[in-house]
Scaffold this motif. Structure first.
Motif, PDB file in Angstrom:
ATOM      1  N   SER A 266       0.835  -1.197   0.000  1.00 23.10           N
ATOM      2  CA  SER A 266       0.000   0.000   0.000  1.00 23.10           C
ATOM      3  C   SER A 266       0.871   1.250   0.000  1.00 23.10           C
ATOM      4  O   SER A 266       1.915   1.298   0.651  1.00 23.10           O
ATOM      5  CB  SER A 266      -0.907   0.020   1.238  1.00 23.10           C
ATOM      6  N   LEU A 267       0.430   2.248  -0.754  1.00 27.88           N
ATOM      7  CA  LEU A 267       1.129   3.529  -0.783  1.00 27.88           C
ATOM      8  C   LEU A 267       0.586   4.372   0.360  1.00 27.88           C
ATOM      9  O   LEU A 267      -0.605   4.689   0.395  1.00 27.88           O
ATOM     10  CB  LEU A 267       0.906   4.224  -2.128  1.00 27.88           C
ATOM     11  N   HIS A 268       1.441   4.751   1.268  1.00 24.63           N
ATOM     12  CA  HIS A 268       0.958   5.384   2.491  1.00 24.63           C
ATOM     13  C   HIS A 268       0.916   6.898   2.345  1.00 24.63           C
ATOM     14  O   HIS A 268       1.810   7.503   1.745  1.00 24.63           O
ATOM     15  CB  HIS A 268       1.844   5.010   3.677  1.00 24.63           C
ATOM     16  N   PRO A 269      -0.129   7.535   2.914  1.00 22.78           N
ATOM     17  CA  PRO A 269      -0.214   9.002   2.849  1.00 22.78           C
ATOM     18  C   PRO A 269       0.956   9.657   3.569  1.00 22.78           C
ATOM     19  O   PRO A 269       1.388   9.185   4.626  1.00 22.78           O
ATOM     20  CB  PRO A 269      -1.536   9.313   3.567  1.00 22.78           C
ATOM     21  N   VAL A 270       1.456  10.746   2.986  1.00 18.95           N
ATOM     22  CA  VAL A 270       2.560  11.489   3.588  1.00 18.95           C
ATOM     23  C   VAL A 270       2.228  12.980   3.554  1.00 18.95           C
ATOM     24  O   VAL A 270       1.319  13.419   2.844  1.00 18.95           O
ATOM     25  CB  VAL A 270       3.889  11.228   2.843  1.00 18.95           C
ATOM     26  N   ALA A 271       2.966  13.745   4.335  1.00 16.85           N
ATOM     27  CA  ALA A 271       2.768  15.187   4.390  1.00 16.85           C
ATOM     28  C   ALA A 271       4.110  15.848   4.610  1.00 16.85           C
ATOM     29  O   ALA A 271       5.099  15.197   4.955  1.00 16.85           O
ATOM     30  CB  ALA A 271       1.789  15.553   5.499  1.00 16.85           C
ATOM     31  N   GLY A 272       4.131  17.161   4.394  1.00 15.43           N
ATOM     32  CA  GLY A 272       5.358  17.917   4.588  1.00 15.43           C
ATOM     33  C   GLY A 272       5.425  19.075   3.613  1.00 15.43           C
ATOM     34  O   GLY A 272       4.530  19.253   2.772  1.00 15.43           O
ATOM     35  N   PRO A 273       6.479  19.878   3.681  1.00 15.44           N
ATOM     36  CA  PRO A 273       6.630  20.996   2.743  1.00 15.44           C
ATOM     37  C   PRO A 273       6.625  20.504   1.299  1.00 15.44           C
ATOM     38  O   PRO A 273       7.337  19.564   0.938  1.00 15.44           O
ATOM     39  CB  PRO A 273       8.002  21.583   3.118  1.00 15.44           C
ATOM     40  N   GLY A 274       5.787  21.113   0.474  1.00 18.32           N
ATOM     41  CA  GLY A 274       5.660  20.722  -0.927  1.00 18.32           C
ATOM     42  C   GLY A 274       4.733  19.553  -1.160  1.00 18.32           C
ATOM     43  O   GLY A 274       4.537  19.144  -2.303  1.00 18.32           O
ATOM     44  N   LEU A 275       4.152  19.005  -0.093  1.00 19.84           N
ATOM     45  CA  LEU A 275       3.312  17.806  -0.216  1.00 19.84           C
ATOM     46  C   LEU A 275       1.913  18.105   0.324  1.00 19.84           C
ATOM     47  O   LEU A 275       1.518  17.635   1.392  1.00 19.84           O
ATOM     48  CB  LEU A 275       3.945  16.635   0.545  1.00 19.84           C
ATOM     49  N   VAL A 276       1.174  18.923  -0.403  1.00 20.39           N
ATOM     50  CA  VAL A 276      -0.174  19.322  -0.004  1.00 20.39           C
ATOM     51  C   VAL A 276      -1.133  18.988  -1.140  1.00 20.39           C
ATOM     52  O   VAL A 276      -0.895  19.367  -2.293  1.00 20.39           O
ATOM     53  CB  VAL A 276      -0.239  20.833   0.310  1.00 20.39           C
ATOM     54  N   GLY A 277      -2.188  18.262  -0.838  1.00 25.87           N
ATOM     55  CA  GLY A 277      -3.165  17.896  -1.856  1.00 25.87           C
ATOM     56  C   GLY A 277      -4.025  19.080  -2.268  1.00 25.87           C
ATOM     57  O   GLY A 277      -4.206  20.039  -1.510  1.00 25.87           O
ATOM     58  N   LEU A 278      -4.558  19.018  -3.495  1.00 30.40           N
ATOM     59  CA  LEU A 278      -5.469  20.041  -4.008  1.00 30.40           C
ATOM     60  C   LEU A 278      -6.815  19.387  -4.270  1.00 30.40           C
ATOM     61  O   LEU A 278      -6.908  18.443  -5.063  1.00 30.40           O
ATOM     62  CB  LEU A 278      -4.916  20.661  -5.296  1.00 30.40           C
ATOM     63  N   LYS A 279      -7.846  19.872  -3.619  1.00 29.02           N
ATOM     64  CA  LYS A 279      -9.173  19.273  -3.755  1.00 29.02           C
ATOM     65  C   LYS A 279      -9.688  19.430  -5.178  1.00 29.02           C
ATOM     66  O   LYS A 279      -9.456  20.458  -5.826  1.00 29.02           O
ATOM     67  CB  LYS A 279     -10.145  19.933  -2.778  1.00 29.02           C
ATOM     68  N   ASN A 280     -10.396  18.405  -5.649  1.00 30.34           N
ATOM     69  CA  ASN A 280     -10.981  18.455  -6.981  1.00 30.34           C
ATOM     70  C   ASN A 280     -12.233  19.325  -6.943  1.00 30.34           C
ATOM     71  O   ASN A 280     -13.148  19.075  -6.160  1.00 30.34           O
ATOM     72  CB  ASN A 280     -11.328  17.044  -7.469  1.00 30.34           C
ATOM     73  N   LEU A 281     -12.275  20.353  -7.786  1.00 30.15           N
ATOM     74  CA  LEU A 281     -13.394  21.283  -7.817  1.00 30.15           C
ATOM     75  C   LEU A 281     -14.475  20.829  -8.783  1.00 30.15           C
ATOM     76  O   LEU A 281     -15.458  21.533  -9.002  1.00 30.15           O
ATOM     77  CB  LEU A 281     -12.901  22.677  -8.227  1.00 30.15           C
ATOM     78  N   GLY A 282     -14.283  19.665  -9.388  1.00 35.18           N
ATOM     79  CA  GLY A 282     -15.175  19.175 -10.442  1.00 35.18           C
ATOM     80  C   GLY A 282     -14.437  19.218 -11.759  1.00 35.18           C
ATOM     81  O   GLY A 282     -14.308  20.276 -12.382  1.00 35.18           O
ATOM     82  N   ASN A 283     -13.884  18.088 -12.183  1.00 31.96           N
ATOM     83  CA  ASN A 283     -13.093  18.005 -13.421  1.00 31.96           C
ATOM     84  C   ASN A 283     -11.900  18.964 -13.403  1.00 31.96           C
ATOM     85  O   ASN A 283     -11.515  19.502 -14.433  1.00 31.96           O
ATOM     86  CB  ASN A 283     -13.963  18.313 -14.645  1.00 31.96           C
TER      87      ASN A 283
END
Length: 778
Positions: free
Chosen positions: A290-307
């Motif tokens: 499994s690919l495990h979630p990570v966080a840190g500088p430069g590692l921030v997700g962007l929510k999908n706004l619809g397509n």
């Protein structure tokens, strides 16, 4: 003493005015957090109370704000034993925000350092108008989602044949046995199957065949008809979806009563949405871990706004570049100065929105963020990117680089300069070996996949191994081709060896894999895998073989007055007029003919292989030079162009300032003939070094789906040396030391919208990538 400012500075927003109330316009602090958001009662800007609210109040002299906190309402529990409410409709309305949340307002004055200030003057009316107004994010989303399906002359003026009764229980295609995906001709009542659709929906196109042979233009899809009178209506004459205001009457002609209909099949829009939602990348590695979630500088997700996955993928790759962080981080250099001095509405300010997004990503915002204000601004005025439809990530990258280049022209701090390079082109006559040489500025290079490989991949079955080609060999093969050429020395139509490559190499090389072949002018994506010799940031990809330059031994062919001699199409040439009559923009047609030596068929192929935008050019006029308006000249000179460049651009575009800017960026040599070398300003800032050509893979964008305009995009970025990350551990979750170690030492990170995971092996995904970013090794 009561606050004197409330009665004097508070304004009531006009109906439809832009109201920012749910999220700080300079960071991602929102009204769901305990501190809430401060909305200025003078200009209706939203700001976080602790930082940007204070700065806004004292910089703008707007001391009064209303603090808004959104709190969840307690959910009513159904008494034990009471049955749930009966569902009376198939379409269940979603619970509204008003039913789920309460908004708690509180007036504050920064000058008086007071909170819970009593309302005075227009304060109550202003707060009510703010609470009643839709947020700008919602307003922009509604506009973007509005797909204007309208009636056409064929639905409005439809002439029907004799009435006939259809037995829906026995319905099947009139040309085959299919009993789903059926389209009813509203002229004669013929039933024909539609075209095959995503998700296994069968179809042989017999509905289209009927419309073509009978010239009956309008059909409705059975199974999508609702009692409200809506349905999928398609006009084959317009080749587009339409509405039929008289659908109930037209269906009654065939014994169909809309009030008795039940929707049983997905509409075209529903199928497209389902397709975009179902595409998913495996969240496991090649060895099943499994690919495990990570966080840190430069590692921030962007929510999908619809397509919006194409936006997220491109932004993540750009924010990964150190130059982008240096230019736009709010706590560094020029961006920090701008934050203190900006007098514009922050939500509509180009630099503020870049700073907001890049700062959140590079500093390591703890949660995924929704880049709604950024997307609205970057896509503003663009016919495609301003919609909520899926778009091409490569085209969006080109769009962003051009917009940044234009916006930063005057500042001299253009981060997109790392992508710019000088592309050289040589045409060598096969008879006299004379050479024509030209240079153009570019920022993205297409990797042309061989036609033979594309066709083999299209014919391959699902269980066949993928067709693979060597990526570097594709670059080599794409450099040279034999093209028709009108040689001025031979004075004949001959052939020339056309060689395209780099005069200078960019710091960041953007490559787009062109995996398309055309069938009846329709582009089809072919799943050809591109193999690379290495897939990590430590690799050494030597691209020196792409170097093209004019050698001392090359005999340069002299220019002749005739346009044909230079390889450029004459303004009224037959080939140019033919391409324009086919619907191609004049500017793109001229460029294609110039690239192919005025060869019509080759020019058409060139246009199909280069889908990127090329600024259009006006029709030639018989008069003299276009008069140049001084105010237009001043506007262009304020943007950093020289007077000669501005005048040249305005003359070429008949005085249109916006088109002049586009023209000047595509013709950087314009105006050079009247400027001395010491006074002339370069049209493009470049950070290229001619002698350095060794690269490493730095980021890439994957795509899944049959077309670049549907499916799903995901970004992958290489870890930088010394870059720290932490494994995200959810409440109650246990993470083994092995998993922790795998994540912390993973060389790559996958950014899939709001999900961020560490990757140990990207080879399979790399081979299928659509956009590659290679970083030059210093």
């Amino acid at each position: 003493m009561p606050c004197p400012h409330v009665a004097s500075v508070v304004r009531v927003p006009a109906r439809g005015a832009a109201v920012y109330k749910d999220e700080c316009s300079q960071c991602f602090h929102d009204w769901d957090q305990p501190e809430g958001v401060d909305v200025c009662l003078t200009c209706f800007n939203a700001a976080c109370p602790s930082v940007h609210g204070i700065a806004h109040a004292f910089q703008r002299g707007h001391p009064v704000a209303v603090n808004l906190r959104r709190v969840p309402k307690p959910q009513l529990q159904r008494p034990e034993g009471e049955p749930p409410a009966k569902i009376t409709k198939l379409a269940i309305a979603a619970e509204s925000d008003a039913e789920k949340y309460s908004i708690v307002p509180s007036i504050k004055c920064y000058d008086c350092s007071e909170t819970d200030v009593p309302a005075a003057g227009q304060a109550d009316a202003a707060i009510k108008a703010i609470l009643d107004a839709s947020t700008t994010a919602v307003q922009n989303e509604i506009k973007a989602w509005e797909l204007e399906i309208t009636p056409c002359e064929h639905t409005l003026c439809l002439e029907q044949g004799p009435a006939k009764q259809l037995d829906a229980s026995l319905a099947h295609c009139g040309a085959c046995s299919l009993n789903e995906n059926l389209w009813l001709c509203l002229t004669c009542g013929h039933l024909g199957c539609g075209r095959a659709q995503y998700g296994g929906l069968s179809g042989n196109g017999h509905g289209l065949a009927h419309a073509t042979t009978s010239a009956h233009p309008v059909a409705v899809k059975l199974g999508t008809i609702t009692p409200e009178g809506s349905a999928d209506v398609y006009c084959y004459a317009c080749n587009d979806e339409r509405t039929d205001p008289h659908l109930a009457t037209h269906l009654a002609q065939f014994g169909i009563n809309v009030l008795t209909q039940t929707k049983t099949e997905k509409s075209l829009v529903e199928m497209q949405i389902e397709q975009n939602l179902k595409f998913e990348f495996e969240m496991t590695s090649a060895d099943g871990q499994s690919l495990h979630p990570v966080a840190g500088p430069g590692l921030v997700g962007l929510k999908n706004l619809g397509n919006s996955c194409y936006v997220a993928a491109v932004v993540q790759c750009l924010a990964h570049q150190p130059e982008w962080a240096f230019r736009y981080r709010a706590d560094m250099g020029a961006a920090a100065d701008h934050v203190e001095q900006c007098s514009a509405q922050h939500a509509e300010c180009w630099e503020c929105q870049w700073s907001k997004l890049v700062t959140a990503i590079t500093q390591g915002q703890p949660h995924a963020v929704a880049p709604a204000q950024f997307k609205h601004l970057i896509a503003q005025g663009h016919a495609d990117f301003a919609t909520m439809k899926q778009q091409d990530a490569s085209e969006f990258l080109v769009h962003v680089l051009k917009k940044v280049q234009q916006a930063e022209k005057k500042t001299g701090k253009d981060p997109s300069a790392v992508f710019h390079f000088v592309q050289a082109q040589k045409l060598e006559c096969t008879h006299c070996h004379g050479v024509r040489y030209a240079e153009t500025d570019a920022n993205v290079l297409n990797v042309m996949v061989p036609d033979e490989a594309l066709k083999r991949a299209l014919k391959a079955g699902e269980n066949d191994p993928p067709v693979t080609v060597d990526a570097l060999q594709c670059l080599r093969d794409g450099m040279r081709e034999l093209v028709p050429f009108q040689c001025p020395r031979c004075r004949a139509n001959v052939e020339a060896i056309k060689t395209i490559g780099f005069k200078t190499f960019p710091k960041v090389l953007a490559l787009t894999a062109q995996r398309f072949t055309y069938d009846n002018w329709v582009p089809k994506k072919s799943n050809v895998h591109l193999t690379w010799p290495a897939a990590d940031a430590l690799s050494n990809l030597d691209l020196s073989f792409l170097k093209v330059e004019l050698l001392p031994t090359d005999h340069v062919l002299e220019d002749e007055p005739a346009a044909a001699a230079s390889g450029a199409p004459a303004p009224d040439s037959e080939e140019l007029q033919q391409l324009v009559s086919f619907g191609f923009p004049r500017g793109k047609a001229k460029r294609a003919l110039a690239e192919t030596g005025n060869h019509l068929e080759a020019a058409m192929n060139w246009i199909m292989d280069h889908p990127e935008d090329i600024p259009d050019e006006p029709e030639p006029t018989s008069g003299g030079a276009t008069a140049v308006d001084e105010s237009a000249l001043s506007m262009l000179m304020d943007m950093g162009f020289t007077r000669a460049q501005a005048a040249h651009g305005l003359r070429e575009t008949q005085g249109n300032v916006e088109r002049a800017v586009e023209w000047l960026f595509s013709h950087p040599e314009a105006g050079a003939e009247t400027e001395s070398s010491s006074a002339a300003a370069p049209a493009v800032v470049r950070l290229d070094v001619a002698d350095k050509s060794v690269y490493a893979l730095d980021a890439f964008i994957n795509h899944k789906g049959p077309s670049m305009h549907c499916g799903h995009y995901i970004a992958h970025v290489a870890r930088r040396e010394g870059e720290k990350l932490q494994v995200v551990v959810r409440d109650g979750e246990e993470v083994s030391a092995e998993t922790q170690m795998r994540a912390e030492t993973a060389p790559w990170v996958m950014l899939n919208d709001d999900r961020v995971v560490a990757q140990t092996n990207v080879h399979p995904l790399l081979e299928e990538a659509y956009v590659y970013l290679l970083r030059r090794k210093e």
